[in-house]
Design an enzyme around this catalytic site. Structure first.
Site, short mmCIF file in Angstrom:
data_model
loop_
_atom_site.label_atom_id
_atom_site.label_comp_id
_atom_site.label_asym_id
_atom_site.label_seq_id
_atom_site.Cartn_x
_atom_site.Cartn_y
_atom_site.Cartn_z
N SER A 207 -3.17 -7.46 3.79
CA SER A 207 -3.41 -7.31 5.11
C SER A 207 -3.73 -8.51 5.76
O SER A 207 -3.38 -8.51 7.18
CB SER A 207 -4.40 -6.25 5.46
OG SER A 207 -4.02 -5.02 4.89
N ARG B 79 -2.31 -6.60 -7.43
CA ARG B 79 -1.48 -7.45 -7.31
C ARG B 79 -1.11 -8.63 -8.46
O ARG B 79 0.08 -8.80 -8.73
CB ARG B 79 -1.47 -8.12 -6.01
CG ARG B 79 -1.28 -7.31 -4.75
CD ARG B 79 -1.81 -7.97 -3.47
NE ARG B 79 -3.14 -7.86 -3.74
CZ ARG B 79 -4.02 -7.89 -2.65
NH1 ARG B 79 -3.40 -8.25 -1.58
NH2 ARG B 79 -5.46 -7.80 -2.69
N HIS C 294 0.95 -1.19 0.11
CA HIS C 294 -0.12 0.15 -0.02
C HIS C 294 0.82 1.08 -0.06
O HIS C 294 0.68 2.05 -0.76
CB HIS C 294 -0.86 0.09 1.16
CG HIS C 294 -1.81 -1.12 1.41
ND1 HIS C 294 -2.06 -1.74 2.53
CD2 HIS C 294 -2.79 -1.48 0.64
CE1 HIS C 294 -2.99 -2.68 2.49
NE2 HIS C 294 -3.56 -2.48 1.25
N LYS D 69 -18.77 -4.74 9.56
CA LYS D 69 -17.80 -5.85 9.68
C LYS D 69 -16.84 -5.54 10.81
O LYS D 69 -16.49 -3.94 11.08
CB LYS D 69 -17.08 -5.80 8.35
CG LYS D 69 -17.16 -6.76 7.12
CD LYS D 69 -16.89 -6.53 6.03
CE LYS D 69 -15.34 -6.64 5.92
NZ LYS D 69 -14.62 -6.51 4.45
P1 ADP Z 1 -9.77 -3.90 0.10
O1 ADP Z 1 -10.17 -4.07 1.42
O2 ADP Z 1 -10.59 -2.85 -0.63
O3 ADP Z 1 -9.37 -4.96 -0.98
P2 ADP Z 1 -7.08 -3.43 0.90
O4 ADP Z 1 -6.71 -2.28 2.05
O5 ADP Z 1 -6.82 -4.80 0.91
O6 ADP Z 1 -8.61 -3.13 0.49
O7 ADP Z 1 -6.12 -2.71 -0.41
C1 ADP Z 1 -6.36 -1.55 -0.89
C2 ADP Z 1 -6.01 -1.39 -2.34
O8 ADP Z 1 -4.75 -1.70 -2.25
C3 ADP Z 1 -6.83 -2.34 -3.16
O9 ADP Z 1 -6.71 -1.69 -4.51
C4 ADP Z 1 -5.76 -3.51 -3.41
O10 ADP Z 1 -5.83 -3.99 -4.42
C5 ADP Z 1 -4.39 -2.77 -3.29
N1 ADP Z 1 -3.39 -3.41 -2.68
C6 ADP Z 1 -3.35 -4.54 -1.70
N2 ADP Z 1 -2.07 -5.04 -1.55
C7 ADP Z 1 -1.42 -4.56 -2.50
C8 ADP Z 1 -0.07 -4.87 -2.63
N3 ADP Z 1 0.84 -5.87 -2.23
N4 ADP Z 1 0.57 -4.09 -3.80
C9 ADP Z 1 -0.23 -3.07 -4.52
N5 ADP Z 1 -1.52 -3.10 -4.20
C10 ADP Z 1 -2.17 -3.69 -3.22
#
Ligand code: ADP
Length: 163
Positions: free
Chosen positions: A132, A94, A21, A45
């Site tokens: 996450s 990803r 992120h 949630k």
């Molecule tokens: P959500 O709960 O909406 O899926 P996340 O907090 O998991 O959101 O992720 C937010 C954004 O960051 C999403 O667009 C996700 O695809 C992207 N993302 C998550 N992990 C990575 C990563 N390792 N590298 C690049 N982008 C990521």
């Protein structure tokens, strides 16, 4: 209100922020005049860190980047993007497995708000495996989080698990 091409809103749960992120936020901040990190809050949630704690961590990690702001939001993502005066909804990708979900979300969002454009940045290769949920599992099991999360996030995770 007219929407700006120069403002990107990067949305997600960020529960917690990890290096993938952070990398997307820094790269977006080099492309856009302003990047708003929107922390989606879903009251139905349960979350790992509450939205204020997530926001505080992201602000601390990105404190050196002046054109990044962080805001929790409730409700529709496209409405939050509009409220920020932005035309760009930014997401990270990803792997191929992300594309199906992101594609259907972007079609839904463009039906709801055709004036907003979804823009995608590809993960850098060293971060493609990060999520996450993986971070939360490693933290619960006492694994070494270096190389996964920024130091400030690692410290919060250790504190949460009493380490
Ligand atoms: P959500 O709960 O909406 O899926 P996340 O907090 O998991 O959101 O992720 C937010 C954004 O960051 C999403 O667009 C996700 O695809 C992207 N993302 C998550 N992990 C990575 C990563 N390792 N590298 C690049 N982008 C990521």
């Amino acid at each position: 209100m007219s929407l700006s091409n120069r403002i990107a809103v990067y949305t997600g749960s960020f529960d917690p922020l990890h290096l993938g992120h952070e990398n997307i936020i820094r790269r977006a901040a080099a492309l856009y005049e302003k990047v708003v990190v929107g922390i989606g809050v879903n009251p139905e949630k349960s979350s790992y860190f509450d939205s204020d704690a997530r926001a505080a961590l992201i602000r601390a990690v990105l404190a050196d980047v002046p054109n990044v702001v962080v805001e929790p939001y409730h409700g529709l993502t496209v409405q939050f993007v509009r409220d920020q005066g932005a035309r760009v909804l930014l997401r990270g990708i990803r792997a191929l497995s992300d594309i199906e979900y992101e594609f259907s979300m972007s079609l839904t969002n463009s039906s709801l708000a055709p004036e907003i454009e979804s823009v995608f940045l590809m993960a850098q290769k060293e971060y493609t495996h990060l999520s996450s949920s993986l971070i939360r599992q490693i933290a619960a099991l006492g694994g070494d989080l270096r190389g996964f999360v920024p130091e400030a996030v690692g410290a919060e995770l250790r504190a949460k698990h009493g380490r």
